[in-house]
Motif scaffolding. Structure first.
Motif, PDB file in Angstrom:
ATOM      1  N   ASP A 118       0.865  -1.174   0.000  1.00  0.00           N
ATOM      2  CA  ASP A 118       0.000   0.000   0.000  1.00  0.00           C
ATOM      3  C   ASP A 118       0.907   1.231   0.000  1.00  0.00           C
ATOM      4  O   ASP A 118       1.887   1.269   0.750  1.00  0.00           O
ATOM      5  CB  ASP A 118      -0.898  -0.012   1.249  1.00  0.00           C
ATOM      6  CG  ASP A 118      -1.772  -1.263   1.275  1.00  0.00           C
ATOM      7  OD1 ASP A 118      -2.077  -1.784   0.177  1.00  0.00           O
ATOM      8  OD2 ASP A 118      -2.109  -1.739   2.373  1.00  0.00           O
ATOM      9  N   ASP A 120       0.940   4.111   1.274  1.00  0.00           N
ATOM     10  CA  ASP A 120       1.300   4.813   2.510  1.00  0.00           C
ATOM     11  C   ASP A 120       2.273   4.034   3.395  1.00  0.00           C
ATOM     12  O   ASP A 120       2.743   4.545   4.400  1.00  0.00           O
ATOM     13  CB  ASP A 120       0.022   5.185   3.290  1.00  0.00           C
ATOM     14  CG  ASP A 120      -0.766   3.948   3.693  1.00  0.00           C
ATOM     15  OD1 ASP A 120      -0.516   2.860   3.108  1.00  0.00           O
ATOM     16  OD2 ASP A 120      -1.623   4.044   4.584  1.00  0.00           O
ATOM     17  N   ARG A 121       2.563   2.778   3.020  1.00  0.00           N
ATOM     18  CA  ARG A 121       3.544   2.010   3.802  1.00  0.00           C
ATOM     19  C   ARG A 121       4.964   2.153   3.254  1.00  0.00           C
ATOM     20  O   ARG A 121       5.918   1.737   3.891  1.00  0.00           O
ATOM     21  CB  ARG A 121       3.187   0.513   3.820  1.00  0.00           C
ATOM     22  CG  ARG A 121       1.820   0.173   4.377  1.00  0.00           C
ATOM     23  CD  ARG A 121       1.614   0.718   5.797  1.00  0.00           C
ATOM     24  NE  ARG A 121       2.745   0.437   6.684  1.00  0.00           N
ATOM     25  CZ  ARG A 121       2.968  -0.739   7.259  1.00  0.00           C
ATOM     26  NH1 ARG A 121       2.145  -1.731   7.098  1.00  0.00           N
ATOM     27  NH2 ARG A 121       4.004  -0.917   8.055  1.00  0.00           N
ATOM     28  N   THR A 336       4.957  -7.745   2.809  1.00  0.00           N
ATOM     29  CA  THR A 336       3.678  -7.330   2.235  1.00  0.00           C
ATOM     30  C   THR A 336       2.786  -8.531   1.898  1.00  0.00           C
ATOM     31  O   THR A 336       1.621  -8.593   2.294  1.00  0.00           O
ATOM     32  CB  THR A 336       3.933  -6.500   0.964  1.00  0.00           C
ATOM     33  OG1 THR A 336       4.759  -5.395   1.327  1.00  0.00           O
ATOM     34  CG2 THR A 336       2.642  -5.996   0.346  1.00  0.00           C
ATOM     35  N   ARG A 340      -0.706  -9.870   3.947  1.00  0.00           N
ATOM     36  CA  ARG A 340      -2.031  -9.978   3.312  1.00  0.00           C
ATOM     37  C   ARG A 340      -2.598 -11.387   3.465  1.00  0.00           C
ATOM     38  O   ARG A 340      -3.801 -11.563   3.698  1.00  0.00           O
ATOM     39  CB  ARG A 340      -1.935  -9.602   1.831  1.00  0.00           C
ATOM     40  CG  ARG A 340      -1.729  -8.101   1.649  1.00  0.00           C
ATOM     41  CD  ARG A 340      -1.606  -7.729   0.187  1.00  0.00           C
ATOM     42  NE  ARG A 340      -1.292  -6.312   0.062  1.00  0.00           N
ATOM     43  CZ  ARG A 340      -0.578  -5.799  -0.943  1.00  0.00           C
ATOM     44  NH1 ARG A 340      -0.121  -6.582  -1.908  1.00  0.00           N
ATOM     45  NH2 ARG A 340      -0.333  -4.504  -0.982  1.00  0.00           N
ATOM     46  N   THR A 345      -1.054  -6.400   8.792  1.00  0.00           N
ATOM     47  CA  THR A 345      -0.309  -5.415   7.999  1.00  0.00           C
ATOM     48  C   THR A 345       1.180  -5.710   8.064  1.00  0.00           C
ATOM     49  O   THR A 345       1.686  -6.243   9.053  1.00  0.00           O
ATOM     50  CB  THR A 345      -0.551  -3.968   8.486  1.00  0.00           C
ATOM     51  OG1 THR A 345      -0.552  -3.980   9.902  1.00  0.00           O
ATOM     52  CG2 THR A 345      -1.856  -3.415   7.960  1.00  0.00           C
TER      53      THR A 345
END
Lengths: 455, 482
Positions: A118, A120-121, A336, A340, A345
């Motif tokens: 994502d 923002d990560r 990541t 998922r 997260t």
């Protein structure tokens, strides 16, 4: 002899622009992926140059020059993934490599967990972690270092025989990682290393041991004569081992073998192991898995450490974590994809951990030995006998028999066995003799009871 | 050289933007710097892998590794340079770097090896060529369904297939000019079985130097057998009890258990250990080092085997070398460099992981020949001990000889019968003790299914092992049940 010989004998290290040059290739790969129809993509380009000199029997044995560049590109098409890797560095290779990755993505199945992190990560702040201290290759100095380490080993004791010798090396790497979300990060680091091996012989047989050190700063590597002496000392002290009786005893992992005691714990709480249901610590978040006295805290941003990094292999920012707090699993180690899969997260652990410190109340090492009284001090391990699925643990070991809290004699050719769950809960003390050579900062670790089998 | 081999060689040179003249000129320039021996190793390796996990063919990768490694030898000194840039300029630079080792000048030129005719043990070309990507994906999915259908306790299945083609050209100042095109494929099935609070894993694999479609023929007959085996192993282990600890008789099953020989004697018989006197076998040719029931060979010449080599990485034809004959040490495994320095001949055991690594003496397919005992009699002869049939691998310290190897499937033997399966555990011993306490050798010789990779000095190379059922009278078993 050709006329250009003298000039090209000099070893060309990376110039100032290497990161810019590799970044351009990453961007070319990403652009090519987009052009060929990838919805998302990531790419890594690395280039490293190294020189290693080895010496044996007081003479130079090998000089090895290595230069290597490799690309890796991963493409995503509708959550289908394909990866291609090449060491072909021609311009045509960029197109071909992306084509290969695309052709694989056309055949793999869609997986909703696939894809870039994502946005923002993704790491946005990049500290200078001070991992690159390049200096021109001084081949004569490397030769002197290798020779000195070898000679010091051989001169240490008449029972030392010529064996595999010693080495000195220098490596420079630049790696650039980028993805189609606009993430781009270049990393440069240097590694200077020295090592020595020693073979000791007595009437009862031969024993080998070694010593090494490495650091991103040349001047911080242990000196060649220290390395040579240390290797010799370690081999000599192993001579004339005695058998012990098979039984159940306290086992102390010395500070150099302690990391191999701790690392299966981190493997067992890593995303890949967990989502494959291959861990004896499934569903262990917030549960007690080790002694209350142990915490493991990770510090990814320590300066001048080879293991440090700003972001993980996915580009996700790394942060300080208390991984194990008072023996309780405080966080899994997730990249990541595995995050998922587990509906969690990412913790910035694609590619593993960085610097992990044991935080506990340390006991002076002499006191810890006294506390142990009688048992096995392990200084060397051989073979990998860890089964993460069941926690079963069985490993070849060598070290010293401890009697009345003191070293009695060397022990060789034994196995130590237990179950990881029992072992981590059964840790009864940590020595204050901490070392910090690799991933872990730890002292010696005392486990209350393991089965030691001997002949 | 057949036409197709010659074409494949020419294609490699063209890919490398090099000509035969470039090779000759660079080698002769190196020799002008007064070294004993110069060698170029040009390599192009292409591999692809597909993996299924969680019911999905989610991973695929394709990789190319290519480059040139240049070696210059002067006496005991070696200069080595490698680059993955392939063109004349990069080659010249690597040659110059490598030849800079010649700081004191050499004069012991390597002799030109006799041109020995050799057999090509495998067909060149891409082993994956006969299979479409659709076929690969269908294969993985069907095999996944099949594996899961075998037992309701199977909760996870992962399957991978891999195929590679490795083309190497060796060009040396001693007249060596050899080319080899080496295919390699493998398939691996890994399962997790769960029952109540017990979880266990089972793994089965196979591979070799043959076309990938071997796994696909007869409605996947051989791979279905592998799946059955992986499932059987995992499910059997659900009932396992703690392994015993201490010294006791151990029966090792046929095939993959040959990893014992690989660790216990193989590494110690590699020529660098003999030259450097770092092996417990150094200087013991002609001496008894094992029970007279033991004959151990290293054989690179078996067709299609994972460890086989038509030529080694120095261009020497692959050979069959007797290491131990009826318990007597007969020979070591040599590469050219260590052989020349000790007055021996290369036995075709010079191997390197890639152009980026230095050649060292390595095993190919190493195994013990069959004996005369009935395997069932061997088990019957043990009152209390352990039977081991599967292993995850091993390791050795060649100087002390101390070795370990880890079992993944093993059983208690009680009164001549296999009883409970036991947890995985480590076995450890010294070659002298173990090899001399082999008291029975079975008639059921088998090679491993083609899954072994041997690591030495950080370099991994594919190898084979094999043996019949054997009985070791005393070896240390590293369980928890003291």
């Amino acid at each position: 002899m050709t006329s250009d010989t003298a000039a090209s004998d000099a070893i060309e290290l990376h110039d100032e622009n290497v990161a810019t040059e590799l970044s351009a290739i990453v961007e070319q790969l990403l652009a090519e992926a987009k052009k060929q129809g990838a919805h998302e993509s990531s790419a890594t380009v690395s280039d490293s140059i190294s020189v290693e000199v080895s010496a044996r029997e007081r003479d130079i044995e090998n000089i090895a020059y290595e230069q290597g560049r490799a690309f890796r590109v991963t493409v995503y098409v509708d959550q289908r993934e394909g990866t291609a890797v090449t060491s072909d560095v021609t311009d045509a290779a960029i197109r071909n490599t992306v084509e290969q990755a695309m052709s694989i993505a056309r055949y793999t199945e869609a997986d909703p967990c696939n894809g870039l992190p994502d946005p923002d990560r993704l790491a946005t702040e990049f500290q200078n972690l001070e991992q690159s201290f390049p200096q021109p290759v001084d081949i004569e100095q490397l030769k002197l270092d290798a020779l000195l380490a070898d000679t010091t080993t051989l001169d240490y004791d008449p029972r030392i025989m010529p064996a595999h010798g010693a080495s000195a090396s220098q490596t420079e790497t630049c790696a650039v990682r980028g993805n189609s979300l606009g993430f781009l990060n270049a990393n440069r680091y240097t590694v200077y290393g020295r090592s020595a091996t020693a073979l000791a012989r007595s009437d009862s047989g031969m024993q080998t041991d070694y010593w090494y050190d490495q650091n991103c700063q040349s001047e911080c590597v242990e000196s060649a004569d220290f390395i040579g002496r240390k290797a010799a000392e370690r081999a000599i002290r192993r001579l004339d081992p005695k058998p012990i009786e098979t039984g159940t005893y306290p086992v102390m992992y010395d500070r150099w073998t302690a990391p191999s005691l701790l690392s299966p714990l981190l493997d067992a709480i890593s995303g890949g192991t967990l989502y494959r249901q291959e861990s004896y610590l499934q569903d262990s978040l917030n549960t007690q898995v080790a002694t209350k006295s142990m915490s493991l805290r990770e510090y990814p941003h320590i300066h001048k450490r080879i293991q440090s990094r700003n972001c993980d292999a996915d580009g996700v920012s790394t942060t300080e974590h208390t991984i194990i707090e008072g023996g309780v699993v405080n966080t899994y180690l997730l990249g990541t994809y595995s995050a998922r899969r587990l509906e969690l997260t990412s913790t910035g652990h694609a590619g593993g951990v960085t610097n992990v410190h044991v935080e506990t109340e340390f006991t002076p090492i002499d006191e810890l030995l006294k506390e142990m009284k009688r048992g096995l001090l392990v200084t060397s391990l051989i073979g990998s006998g860890t089964n993460l699925v069941t926690g079963d643990y069985s490993c070849g070991a060598a070290g010293f028999w401890i009697e009345d809290g003191e070293i009695a004699y060397p022990v060789d050719n034994v196995t130590i066995a237990s179950n990881l769950d029992l072992m981590y809960r059964g840790i009864v003390g940590f020595g204050d003799d901490t070392q910090n050579r690799g991933t872990f900062k730890t002292g010696s670790i005392l486990v209350d009871s393991m089965t030691v089998a001997s002949n | 050289m057949s036409d197709s081999t010659a074409q494949s060689r020419q294609a490699l040179l063209e890919q490398a933007e090099l000509t035969d003249q470039d090779l000759a000129l660079n080698v002769s320039d190196m020799m002008n710097r007064q070294i004993d021996d110069a060698e170029l190793f040009i390599q192009h390796n292409r591999s692809e892998a597909w993996a299924l996990e969680d019911g999905k063919v989610k991973d695929g990768s394709f990789s190319v590794s290519q480059g040139v490694g240049v070696r210059a030898i002067t006496g005991e000194k070696t200069g080595f340079a490698h680059t993955n840039e392939l063109n004349e300029r990069a080659l010249r630079k690597a040659c110059t770097m490598s030849a800079s080792i010649a700081d004191r000048g050499g004069n012991r030129r390597a002799e030109t090896p006799e041109a020995v005719p050799f057999r090509r043990l495998y067909a060149g070309g891409d082993p994956t060529a006969g299979v479409t990507n659709d076929d690969k994906v269908r294969f993985l999915s069907e095999l996944d369904h099949f594996t899961r259908s075998l037992d309701p306790r199977i909760v996870e299945v992962s399957i991978s297939i891999r195929g590679s083609t490795d083309r190497v050209l060796v060009y040396g100042s001693d007249g060596t000019n050899q080319f080899d095109d080496r295919p390699l494929v493998n398939c691996r099935i890994h399962v997790i079985a769960k029952d109540g609070d017990r979880t266990e894993s089972g793994t089965e694999g196979s591979g070799g130097r043959y076309p990938l479609d071997t796994f696909f023929v007869d409605d996947f007959a051989t791979t279905k057998d592998m799946a059955r085996e992986a499932v059987r192993m995992a499910v059997t282990k659900l009932d396992s009890v703690p392994a015993p600890a201490g010294e006791m008789p151990v029966v090792l099953g046929p095939g993959w258990a040959g990893v014992l020989l690989h660790e216990a004697v193989g590494h110690g018989l590699e020529g660098d250990c003999e030259r450097k006197h770092t092996s417990c076998f150094a200087g013991k040719i002609g001496e008894k080092v094992a029970s007279e029931l033991c004959t151990v060979v290293d054989d690179a010449t078996l067709e299609h085997r994972r460890g086989s080599l038509s030529i080694d990485d120095e261009g020497t034809p692959g050979q069959r070398t007797v290491l131990i004959e009826d318990g007597i040490l007969r020979g070591f495994m040599w590469d050219k460099h260590n052989a020349i320095l000790t007055g021996n001949q290369s036995t075709g055991n010079g191997r390197r992981e890639s152009f980026a690594s230095l050649t060292i003496p390595r095993m190919t397919n190493t195994f013990m020949l069959a004996g005369e005992s009935d395997p069932e009699d061997i088990v019957r002869s043990v009152t209390k001990g352990v039977y081991c049939s599967a292993f995850s691998g091993g390791q050795v310290d060649p100087s002390s000889g101390r070795f370990v190897f880890a079992t993944t499937e093993a059983y208690l033997i009680e009164d001549g019968k296999l009883t409970s399966p036991i947890h995985g555990c480590m076995l450890t011993g010294y070659p002298w003790d173990v090899m001399n306490s082999i008291t029975m050798v079975g008639s059921d010789f088998a090679l491993d299914p083609g899954v072994g990779t041997c690591g030495k000095q950080g370099q991994g190379v594919p190898v084979g092992v094999g043996q019949p059922t054997i009985k070791v009278e005393q070896i240390t078993v590293g369980g928890t049940s003291a």
